[in-house]
Design a protein around this motif. Structure first.
Motif, PDB file in Angstrom:
ATOM      1  N   GLU A 199     -18.169 -28.475  42.695  1.00 18.20           N
ATOM      2  CA  GLU A 199     -16.842 -28.091  42.199  1.00 18.20           C
ATOM      3  C   GLU A 199     -16.528 -26.651  42.591  1.00 18.20           C
ATOM      4  OE1 GLU A 199     -14.456 -27.345  37.950  1.00 18.20           O
ATOM      5  OE2 GLU A 199     -16.596 -27.827  37.963  1.00 18.20           O
ATOM      6  N   ILE A 200     -17.492 -25.767  42.390  1.00 17.55           N
ATOM      7  CA  ILE A 200     -17.314 -24.357  42.755  1.00 17.55           C
ATOM      8  C   ILE A 200     -16.992 -24.230  44.233  1.00 17.55           C
ATOM      9  CG2 ILE A 200     -18.549 -22.162  43.047  1.00 17.55           C
ATOM     10  CD1 ILE A 200     -20.115 -22.881  40.484  1.00 17.55           C
ATOM     11  N   LEU A 201     -17.731 -24.939  45.066  1.00 12.94           N
ATOM     12  CA  LEU A 201     -17.571 -24.790  46.512  1.00 12.94           C
ATOM     13  C   LEU A 201     -16.279 -25.422  47.010  1.00 12.94           C
ATOM     14  CD1 LEU A 201     -21.290 -25.389  47.536  1.00 12.94           C
ATOM     15  CD2 LEU A 201     -20.059 -23.212  47.379  1.00 12.94           C
ATOM     16  N   LEU A 202     -15.875 -26.531  46.410  1.00  8.47           N
ATOM     17  CA  LEU A 202     -14.595 -27.140  46.788  1.00  8.47           C
ATOM     18  C   LEU A 202     -13.434 -26.195  46.492  1.00  8.47           C
ATOM     19  CD1 LEU A 202     -15.022 -30.858  45.641  1.00  8.47           C
ATOM     20  CD2 LEU A 202     -14.457 -30.090  47.957  1.00  8.47           C
ATOM     21  N   ARG A 203     -13.435 -25.602  45.310  1.00  8.47           N
ATOM     22  CA  ARG A 203     -12.364 -24.683  44.946  1.00  8.47           C
ATOM     23  C   ARG A 203     -12.404 -23.429  45.815  1.00  8.47           C
ATOM     24  NH1 ARG A 203     -11.745 -23.779  38.614  1.00  8.47           N
ATOM     25  NH2 ARG A 203     -10.097 -22.460  39.490  1.00  8.47           N
ATOM     26  N   LEU A 204     -13.593 -22.967  46.108  1.00 11.42           N
ATOM     27  CA  LEU A 204     -13.748 -21.777  46.947  1.00 11.42           C
ATOM     28  C   LEU A 204     -13.165 -22.014  48.336  1.00 11.42           C
ATOM     29  CD1 LEU A 204     -14.949 -18.979  47.423  1.00 11.42           C
ATOM     30  CD2 LEU A 204     -17.166 -20.046  47.814  1.00 11.42           C
ATOM     31  N   GLU A 205     -13.461 -23.155  48.918  1.00  7.62           N
ATOM     32  CA  GLU A 205     -12.982 -23.448  50.271  1.00  7.62           C
ATOM     33  C   GLU A 205     -11.469 -23.615  50.321  1.00  7.62           C
ATOM     34  OE1 GLU A 205     -15.125 -25.497  53.907  1.00  7.62           O
ATOM     35  OE2 GLU A 205     -14.843 -26.834  52.207  1.00  7.62           O
ATOM     36  N   ARG A 206     -10.866 -24.045  49.220  1.00  8.45           N
ATOM     37  CA  ARG A 206      -9.416 -24.202  49.160  1.00  8.45           C
ATOM     38  C   ARG A 206      -8.717 -22.880  48.850  1.00  8.45           C
ATOM     39  NH1 ARG A 206     -10.439 -29.003  45.821  1.00  8.45           N
ATOM     40  NH2 ARG A 206      -9.817 -27.726  44.024  1.00  8.45           N
TER      41      ARG A 206
END
Length: 574
Positions: A199-206
């Motif tokens: 979840e952290i990485l998905l939001r970070l990439e967006r």
């Protein structure tokens, strides 16, 4: 199939399932440019993995940790000291995780800060920030023009910009493996991004950063104290060096002992107007005096002050001309593609053929250096490129008029002269490598040292005994003069012992109170100081990441190797 072979096959298949077969490279030819550094030949690797998303990067890392292989994080692979390439003597397979495809950049706070993903390059960041009237900590101007933002941060890179010091931040998202072997994702970016790693990485990439946390206010995103620090010209310590504990913090200075997913950095107001002075002298003491004056008598610290010796001028003039012309005509936008294409043809064609062709073609072009630079080259042994803000130009010129009343001299550069002078300075390191490629029978190797002198050191220039006249074909001196960071490269004659020469050079530096390396990472080239080695152990207690850098054990849990010939002192590339 043995259990070990079966385990390797299972890991490779798991990695293919995560990133796709085209991005799991296993052949020697396909992995060559990831395994070899700019100056250093590398060792073997089980595979090179190229994730396309941060979630893929995390899943690849998890698979590698579960398979108990050594993980070697890699971005642009400039690797001047072998710090992001494999060596030999490991007790486990090595998997290189190349993050070059993960090049996201997110300006925040109206461009005053930026969040960079692992593959973002300095050049990309410059282009992103320029319309906002901002620029990054470092600008393009090194021996490797594809340098990544995170690579510079992890290696304590300082570069040419005097006011900004080493790359530094206390805000990052990174993964580490604890003493019990458990993998953790840590979010210290200063934004609430959720709880679960993916979840952290998905939001970070967006770029979906959400709410800023209060901890942000207490964390630094640059070395804001450096301009004051470098001005202390009476201090008996260097201004910046790789093992300086004041700038080792989590991702900053981690040198591949963590897997970094993102960093948050300060940006800086773009210098819209500046003035460059080209300075010459035959007296090193006079230049030492000028350094002290520039750091103590001018209102603001100069933007840059790049030194080169006449011999370095000459080597770059001859063997760096093709790189100079490539940058001028191809532009930095296309350079990564150009060098990737060169690497591909290097694999297919006879050794060094491309280097010879590029060198030969460059000789057909007219003189690339301005006439006044030629005049100064004939007149002076030591050269200094001094760039100052427009507001300090008159004050600096007045100081130079007074200082150069004796044998020294300077001229005020036109914009074109300034651009050519700095570009000439920055192709020096590549020129030494090109010389070796063109003269393989004459050259045993290159001993390349990256050193930090004490801030109060007036005897800054090296004088070697006559015995070295027959051992060295070239002595190449250049560096970031006001920071007292010098690069000293020695082209060693065939038949000489590079390891012995390097050992002697380091002993001489120890006697002078110098510290090394200054900004290029210990890699496989230097033995880490005790404090730096302990920092690495704290980040990576099981020795799962980039095992062996800085002269450490390459074995799991930093075990000692009792096999004859297993000790590695990381000699310079031959």
């Amino acid at each position: 199939m043995t259990a070990q072979a079966d385990s390797k096959a299972n890991l490779l298949q798991a990695l293919r399932d995560i990133v796709g077969g085209n991005h799991v490279l296993t052949s020697s030819a396909a992995t060559r440019r990831y395994r070899n550094g700019f100056r250093t030949p590398g060792g073997p690797a089980l595979a090179v993995i190229r994730p396309a998303t941060l979630v893929q990067q995390w899943r690849v890392l998890k698979a590698c940790v579960e398979a108990d292989v050594i993980v070697l994080p890699q971005a642009s692979n400039t690797s001047l000291t072998g710090g992001s390439t494999p060596a030999s003597g490991y007790d486990r397979d090595v998997v290189i995780i190349s993050t070059a495809r993960l090049n996201g950049i997110f300006p925040i706070q109206e461009g005053r800060q930026v969040v960079c993903l692992p593959g973002a390059t300095l050049h990309q960041l410059e282009k992103t920030l320029k319309p906002l009237g901002r620029e990054p900590h470092s600008v393009i101007g090194s021996s490797c023009f594809g340098a990544s933002v995170i690579g510079g941060l992890c290696n304590n890179s300082g570069g040419a910009l005097v006011r900004r010091g080493p790359a530094y931040t206390e805000m990052a998202v990174f993964a580490h493996v604890d003493v019990d072997g458990h993998l953790h994702l840590i979010n210290h970016l200063g934004f609430e991004l959720g709880d679960a790693p993916e979840e952290i990485l998905l939001r970070l990439e967006r770029g979906d950063f959400g709410i800023q946390t209060p901890a942000t206010l207490a964390r630094a995103a640059s070395d804001s104290e450096y301009a004051t620090h470098v001005r202390n010209v009476d201090a008996d310590t260097p201004a910046r060096f790789n093992a300086d504990p004041r700038r080792l913090f989590e991702a900053a200075g981690s040198a591949g002992k963590l897997m970094v997913f993102a960093v948050r950095l300060d940006t800086f107001a773009l210098e819209h107007e500046s003035q460059t002075f080209y300075i010459g002298s035959n007296d090193t003491r006079a230049l030492a005096d000028l350094r002290r004056r520039l750091l103590t008598q001018i209102g603001a610290v100069p933007i840059a002050a790049e030194y080169l010796h006449r011999d370095a001028f000459d080597l770059a003039d001859c063997y760096g001309k093709d790189q100079f012309l490539t940058i001028r005509f191809v532009g930095t936008d296309r350079l990564p593609e150009f060098f990737a294409l060169k690497s591909h043809f290097d694999d297919l064609l006879p050794r060094n053929l491309i280097d010879r062709l590029l060198y030969g073609l460059s000789r057909l072009f007219p003189d690339h250096l301005p006439p006044r630079m030629r005049q100064w080259r004939s007149r002076y042994e030591h050269h200094l490129l001094l760039k100052v803000s427009h507001s300090e130009a008159a004050e600096t010129q007045s100081l130079l008029d007074e200082w150069s009343a004796g044998e020294a001299g300077y001229f005020t550069c036109t914009p074109d002269e300034a651009a050519r002078a700095f570009l000439h300075r920055f192709v020096i390191a590549g020129a030494a490598v090109r010389y070796q490629a063109l003269h393989p029978r004459a050259v045993e190797g290159i001993v390349a040292l990256d050193i930090a002198l004490r801030r109060n050191d007036r005897d800054w220039f090296e004088h070697l005994p006559a015995e070295y006249d027959s051992k060295l074909l070239h002595r190449i001196y250049y560096g970031h003069f006001l920071c007292h960071v010098l690069h000293q490269d020695y082209v060693v004659a065939r038949g000489q012992n590079c390891a012995a020469i390097k050992h002697d050079m380091l002993l001489r530096l120890d006697e002078r109170g110098a510290r090394y390396p200054a900004e290029h990472n210990v890699g496989n080239h230097y033995v880490a100081e005790d404090a730096l080695a302990e920092f690495y152990r704290q980040l990576d207690p099981q020795n799962r990441f980039n095992a062996g850098i800085g002269g450490a054990s390459r074995l799991k849990n930093y075990a000692e190797c009792h096999t004859a010939g297993c000790e590695h002192h990381h000699e310079p590339a031959n």
